[in-house]
Design an enzyme around this catalytic site. Structure first.
Site, PDB file in Angstrom:
ATOM      1  N   LYS A 111      45.265  27.599  45.189  1.00  0.00           N
ATOM      2  CA  LYS A 111      45.252  26.453  44.258  1.00  0.00           C
ATOM      3  C   LYS A 111      46.609  26.299  43.572  1.00  0.00           C
ATOM      4  CE  LYS A 111      41.006  25.039  44.677  1.00  0.00           C
ATOM      5  NZ  LYS A 111      40.694  23.800  45.364  1.00  0.00           N
ATOM      6  N   LYS A 194      36.823  21.342  62.240  1.00  0.00           N
ATOM      7  CA  LYS A 194      35.484  21.300  61.693  1.00  0.00           C
ATOM      8  C   LYS A 194      35.192  19.965  61.034  1.00  0.00           C
ATOM      9  CE  LYS A 194      34.088  23.614  57.499  1.00  0.00           C
ATOM     10  NZ  LYS A 194      33.931  24.765  56.700  1.00  0.00           N
ATOM     11  N   LYS A 197      34.620  16.269  54.878  1.00  0.00           N
ATOM     12  CA  LYS A 197      34.891  15.018  54.162  1.00  0.00           C
ATOM     13  C   LYS A 197      36.371  14.698  54.081  1.00  0.00           C
ATOM     14  CE  LYS A 197      32.018  15.944  50.715  1.00  0.00           C
ATOM     15  NZ  LYS A 197      30.672  16.132  51.142  1.00  0.00           N
TER      16      LYS A 197
HETATM   17  P1  AMP Z   1      31.522  21.320  51.253  1.00  0.00           P
HETATM   18  O1  AMP Z   1      30.893  20.661  50.065  1.00  0.00           O
HETATM   19  O2  AMP Z   1      32.226  20.392  52.160  1.00  0.00           O
HETATM   20  O3  AMP Z   1      32.329  22.515  50.845  1.00  0.00           O
HETATM   21  O4  AMP Z   1      30.348  21.922  52.130  1.00  0.00           O
HETATM   22  C1  AMP Z   1      29.282  22.644  51.582  1.00  0.00           C
HETATM   23  C2  AMP Z   1      28.782  23.637  52.575  1.00  0.00           C
HETATM   24  O5  AMP Z   1      28.398  22.979  53.786  1.00  0.00           O
HETATM   25  C3  AMP Z   1      29.808  24.665  52.995  1.00  0.00           C
HETATM   26  O6  AMP Z   1      29.831  25.772  52.146  1.00  0.00           O
HETATM   27  C4  AMP Z   1      29.328  25.077  54.373  1.00  0.00           C
HETATM   28  O7  AMP Z   1      28.314  26.037  54.275  1.00  0.00           O
HETATM   29  C5  AMP Z   1      28.704  23.800  54.893  1.00  0.00           C
HETATM   30  N1  AMP Z   1      29.604  23.068  55.801  1.00  0.00           N
HETATM   31  C6  AMP Z   1      30.494  22.094  55.490  1.00  0.00           C
HETATM   32  N2  AMP Z   1      31.106  21.613  56.581  1.00  0.00           N
HETATM   33  C7  AMP Z   1      30.590  22.311  57.632  1.00  0.00           C
HETATM   34  C8  AMP Z   1      30.796  22.281  59.050  1.00  0.00           C
HETATM   35  N3  AMP Z   1      31.639  21.418  59.621  1.00  0.00           N
HETATM   36  N4  AMP Z   1      30.096  23.145  59.820  1.00  0.00           N
HETATM   37  C9  AMP Z   1      29.229  24.013  59.269  1.00  0.00           C
HETATM   38  N5  AMP Z   1      28.973  24.082  57.955  1.00  0.00           N
HETATM   39  C10 AMP Z   1      29.644  23.241  57.141  1.00  0.00           C
END
Ligand code: AMP
Length: 330
Positions: A111, A194, A197
């Site tokens: 960060k 992966k 967003k």
């Molecule tokens: P985020 O809010 O984008 O950090 O995502 C929340 C949770 O969703 C993460 O901690 C992962 O467990 C899961 N996640 C997000 N993107 C992926 C992905 N492309 N493949 C698998 N799990 C994901």
């Protein structure tokens, strides 16, 4: 039965990666364990969201998790700021968290590099707040990704340190929830890495994307001119499409296109059309449900109230003992 705690970032709409990577595991955990899932709005303040954005994002995330099947009667789903006991425990733990160890956290160092103009104390003490989230319910299991393992180690350090200092055993040692090979990484549509967003427009398919948007995103996904040697290894972008197919399509469909790939007769346009159809079939009932839940303010208010009550009951127990151990009550 284990006691499980996991945070949810209030960053707005869920995509297929969130669904298959996290939510599906939450759904199975709520059937077997005592689960506390919270929407981490305190944590999100390190990025200074506007009140309007924060409120909207928390509401969206709550509606989406409820629509996908998190059940307020089976788990405790609450908004972090509805449980100010967490903030009190965070303050108490901060007294024995050392600046040196916090500065050494990898996520903090990242960060500092990424946002040198906003290195606030909340970022530095993020692992202490995370420890408070977990220890407030005396959780034994925490579903964490690789990037959070260091934080979980710090949670154990802070809990043990408290226990030692006050000669108590209030806080058990939480360990990572092991999903074995159930933990999958959902690829994005841009040919690399992966689904996420922040990976650029078109990479992620959101659960409430309309069919026309899903079609556009999938049809634009990166491919190549096709295999020329039978049974050749799939390049990353093609492998990604097959991975998505595996998640949303039937085994027969997957095998059909896999066979076509292996005998070099595959037409990616056909595969993509099928993928669109199967994604839409998967997401459209969820998308309908999200709309219904989002517009049902009574259902949302009830879920928030239930979560808050259950979270308070658990946290009050912990705080009573914690305050006593410290010497607050005479
Ligand atoms: P985020 O809010 O984008 O950090 O995502 C929340 C949770 O969703 C993460 O901690 C992962 O467990 C899961 N996640 C997000 N993107 C992926 C992905 N492309 N493949 C698998 N799990 C994901």
């Amino acid at each position: 039965m284990e006691c499980v705690v996991s945070g949810i970032r209030p960053t707005g709409r869920l995509h297929l990666g969130n669904y298959f990577g996290a939510l599906r595991n939450f759904l199975s955990m709520q059937e077997k364990h005592q689960c506390f899932f919270f929407i981490a709005d305190y944590h999100s303040l390190t990025t200074h969201p506007t009140p309007v954005n924060l409120r909207e994002n928390v509401k969206t995330v709550l509606a989406e998790y409820l629509a996908c099947g998190l059940d307020p009667d089976k788990c405790t789903l609450y908004i972090q700021s509805d449980l100010p006991q967490t903030a009190e425990l965070y303050l108490l733990l901060n007294m024995n968290a050392y600046v040196g160890e916090l500065e050494r956290a990898t996520t903090f160092k990242d960060k500092v590099r990424q946002q040198p103009d906003n290195v606030n104390a909340g970022l530095l003490t993020y692992p202490v707040l995370m420890a408070a989230d977990i220890l407030i319910h005396r959780a034994t299991k925490v579903p964490v990704g690789k990037d959070q393992e260091q934080h979980l180690e710090m949670t154990r350090t802070f809990g043990n340190r408290f226990n030692r200092l006050y000669k108590t055993n209030i806080f058990p040692e939480p360990v990572a929830f092991n999903f074995g090979n159930q933990l999958i990484k959902v690829p994005g549509l841009d040919g690399s890495g992966k689904m996420g967003k922040s990976e650029g427009e078109g990479n992620a398919i959101f659960l409430n994307d309309p069919a026309s948007v899903i079609r556009k995103k999938v049809m634009r996904a990166v491919t190549d001119s096709g295999p020329t040697t039978p049974h050749s290894q799939k390049p990353a972008a093609i492998e990604n499409l097959f991975s998505l197919l595996k998640l949303v399509s039937s085994d027969e469909t997957y095998r059909f296109f896999d066979d076509q790939y292996n005998n070099c007769s595959i037409r990616y346009g056909d595969l993509k059309k099928q993928l669109v159809e199967d994604i839409v079939m998967f997401t459209s009932p969820i998308s309908e449900k999200i709309k219904a839940v989002e517009s049902d303010s009574e259902l949302l208010a009830r879920a928030i109230r239930t979560g808050k009550e259950k979270a308070h009951a658990s946290a009050n127990e912990t705080m009573k003992e914690t305050r006593k151990a410290i010497g607050f009550s005479i």
